[in-house]
Design a protein around this motif. Structure first.
Motif, PDB file in Angstrom:
ATOM      1  N   ASN A 348      48.941  34.259  37.319  1.00 44.05           N
ATOM      2  CA  ASN A 348      48.311  35.124  36.323  1.00 44.05           C
ATOM      3  C   ASN A 348      47.006  35.679  36.890  1.00 44.05           C
ATOM      4  O   ASN A 348      45.904  35.297  36.498  1.00 44.05           O
ATOM      5  CB  ASN A 348      48.053  34.336  35.038  1.00 44.05           C
ATOM      6  N   SER A 349      47.148  36.595  37.825  1.00 43.57           N
ATOM      7  CA  SER A 349      46.004  37.176  38.529  1.00 43.57           C
ATOM      8  C   SER A 349      46.263  38.653  38.742  1.00 43.57           C
ATOM      9  O   SER A 349      47.380  39.059  39.076  1.00 43.57           O
ATOM     10  CB  SER A 349      45.803  36.473  39.875  1.00 43.57           C
ATOM     11  N   THR A 350      45.214  39.464  38.569  1.00 47.18           N
ATOM     12  CA  THR A 350      45.345  40.910  38.707  1.00 47.18           C
ATOM     13  C   THR A 350      44.801  41.425  40.028  1.00 47.18           C
ATOM     14  O   THR A 350      45.395  42.288  40.661  1.00 47.18           O
ATOM     15  CB  THR A 350      44.622  41.620  37.544  1.00 47.18           C
ATOM     16  N   THR A 351      43.642  40.898  40.426  1.00 49.35           N
ATOM     17  CA  THR A 351      43.074  41.273  41.719  1.00 49.35           C
ATOM     18  C   THR A 351      42.729  40.002  42.488  1.00 49.35           C
ATOM     19  O   THR A 351      42.427  38.973  41.883  1.00 49.35           O
ATOM     20  CB  THR A 351      41.807  42.145  41.556  1.00 49.35           C
ATOM     21  N   PRO A 352      42.776  40.026  43.813  1.00 47.50           N
ATOM     22  CA  PRO A 352      42.612  38.796  44.604  1.00 47.50           C
ATOM     23  C   PRO A 352      41.283  38.089  44.318  1.00 47.50           C
ATOM     24  O   PRO A 352      40.218  38.697  44.359  1.00 47.50           O
ATOM     25  CB  PRO A 352      42.681  39.295  46.042  1.00 47.50           C
ATOM     26  N   HIS A 353      41.391  36.783  44.059  1.00 49.73           N
ATOM     27  CA  HIS A 353      40.210  35.953  43.838  1.00 49.73           C
ATOM     28  C   HIS A 353      40.632  34.494  43.925  1.00 49.73           C
ATOM     29  O   HIS A 353      41.818  34.167  43.858  1.00 49.73           O
ATOM     30  CB  HIS A 353      39.572  36.239  42.478  1.00 49.73           C
ATOM     31  N   LEU A 354      39.650  33.617  44.029  1.00 53.09           N
ATOM     32  CA  LEU A 354      39.892  32.177  43.991  1.00 53.09           C
ATOM     33  C   LEU A 354      39.496  31.650  42.624  1.00 53.09           C
ATOM     34  O   LEU A 354      38.340  31.785  42.208  1.00 53.09           O
ATOM     35  CB  LEU A 354      39.082  31.447  45.067  1.00 53.09           C
TER      36      LEU A 354
END
Length: 424
Positions: A348-354
């Motif tokens: 459940n992620s839209t743009t790359p991140h940790l």
């Protein structure tokens, strides 16, 4: 003669009497809420009292120190109206007190209370993706038989000691057909956590990073109420989404529909503490930014991830890794600083991140989310407007509007507040 076990007695007579007693209790409650009813300012009156609202905390409040140098307590009070559906309760004030001295350590009323309370299942106004809050103060009115959550984010004065036990004093009025009747009640006495938060190294390599969706405002981490396995949890209460920041505040450059345009993409994720790897998930594809991904199955919410047990009942979650990047296996022992994988856009992620947090269980659902601190970092600015990670790629440019922070400088053993830009 042996006593009868009431749990095994199912006769119709006692059942009817029980229902009648319950109805009588509700009637007495509605009829007896006159000024001074319930509990007084100094604490509970002697003897039991009918109370319009019941309350329960969802976690043991755990104090932590943030970059403002002050002690915070962030937790939830789940309140339920005990009155019939046609009778409403106007909640005017919520006070958190030291249960020993009854001294007030924090309170909510008026607009602040309205902003911090909502019915279970309804989003708070102004939260991620929802309409902004109304401009004028509104009373907090709880319909009968309805359950609300009150999001408590207390900030103690410098030098103020954290009480060992807290109590919650509620006051307002029952809005009956005959007119409003004032009430006061002291509910939910709860101890505070005395173990202290984990103190960790950075979960990413040295550089400039944006601390998004951190505690303690109206973010989907802090106010994400999740009904899991028949109970409510706030599994992301202190989670932080980390975005790599380049020169002049840039987070992406080029085409925002390409994963490689994001400075966070494929950045190394490193162990923030030593421990044993208890879960590794791989094989979930990255989402194409910046369109919101479909809601994944519950077991794919955090995407590809690594979970490390670092202490009894304490687990570190490193989530949304790019597929094929996890470099550890279950059972491995890792030292601080070891590369665990690479930042991606899975789950459940839209743009790359940790997505990084502490959990109380090896799995994300269900879990509780306790606070933590980092050993050392430097605050270099903050982002004033809300820039959600869900629409970071929809901004006109990939440049964060970074402004000076009142907490700029080096910090030790602190928790980064929401929307701070810092250097590890």
């Amino acid at each position: 003669m042996a006593e009868r076990d009431p749990r095994k007695h199912t006769g119709r007579g006692p059942l009817r009497r029980g229902l009648a007693t319950a109805a009588l209790a509700v009637g007495l409650l509605a009829a007896s809420t006159a000024p001074g009813y319930g509990t007084g300012p100094a604490g509970p009156e002697s003897g039991p009292q009918f109370t319009p609202l019941t309350a329960a905390v969802m976690t043991e409040p755990a104090p932590f120190t943030a970059t403002d140098g002050r002690t915070h307590l962030s937790y939830e009070l789940l309140t339920t109206s005990a009155l019939p559906g046609s009778t409403r309760v106007r909640l005017d004030r919520v006070e958190v007190r030291d249960a020993r001295t009854h001294r007030v350590v924090g309170s909510l009323s008026g607009r602040a209370l309205a902003d911090a309370a909502n019915p279970v299942g309804d989003p708070l106004p102004g939260a991620d993706g929802y309409a902004p809050a109304p401009p004028a103060p509104t009373p907090t009115v709880i319909p009968g038989s309805q359950q609300w959550v009150i999001w408590l984010d207390l900030v103690l004065d410098r030098g103020q000691r954290v009480p060992k036990v807290l109590e919650h004093h509620l006051s307002g009025a029952v809005l009956a057909a005959s007119g409003p009747s004032a009430f006061e009640e002291t509910v939910q006495i709860t101890p505070t956590d005395r173990t202290g938060p984990l103190n960790l190294d950075a979960p990413v390599r040295p550089g400039t990073w944006y601390s998004s969706e951190s505690c303690c405002g109206n973010t989907h981490h802090r106010r994400g109420l999740a009904p899991i396995d028949g109970r409510f949890d706030v599994p992301q209460r202190f989670a932080i989404d980390w975005y790599r920041v380049g020169e002049r505040g840039r987070t992406w450059e080029g085409d925002p529909a390409r994963l490689t345009s994001y400075l966070s993409y494929r950045q190394p994720v490193v162990a923030a503490a030593g421990g044993r790897v208890v879960e590794v998930r791989d094989g979930i594809p990255d989402n194409v930014p910046p369109v919101a991904p479909p809601i994944p199955p519950i077991d794919e919410t955090v995407g590809n991830h690594v979970t490390v047990e670092v202490a009894p009942g304490r687990y570190l979650l490193y989530a949304h890794l790019t597929p094929g990047s996890p470099r550890v296996r279950e059972g491995d022992h890792v030292e601080p600083g070891r590369v665990l994988g690479l930042i991606g856009n899975s789950g459940n992620s839209t743009t790359p991140h940790l997505h990084f947090q502490v959990m109380t269980t090896p799995e994300f659902f269900p879990t509780d989310s306790p606070p933590f601190t980092f050993r050392k970092f430097r605050v270099v600015g903050r982002v004033e407007p809300r820039v959600w990670d869900d629409n970071l790629g929809l901004q006109p440019t990939g440049v964060l509007p970074i402004t000076p922070s009142p907490y700029e400088g080096t910090h030790h053993v602190r928790y980064p507040l929401d929307r701070e830009v810092l250097e590890f």
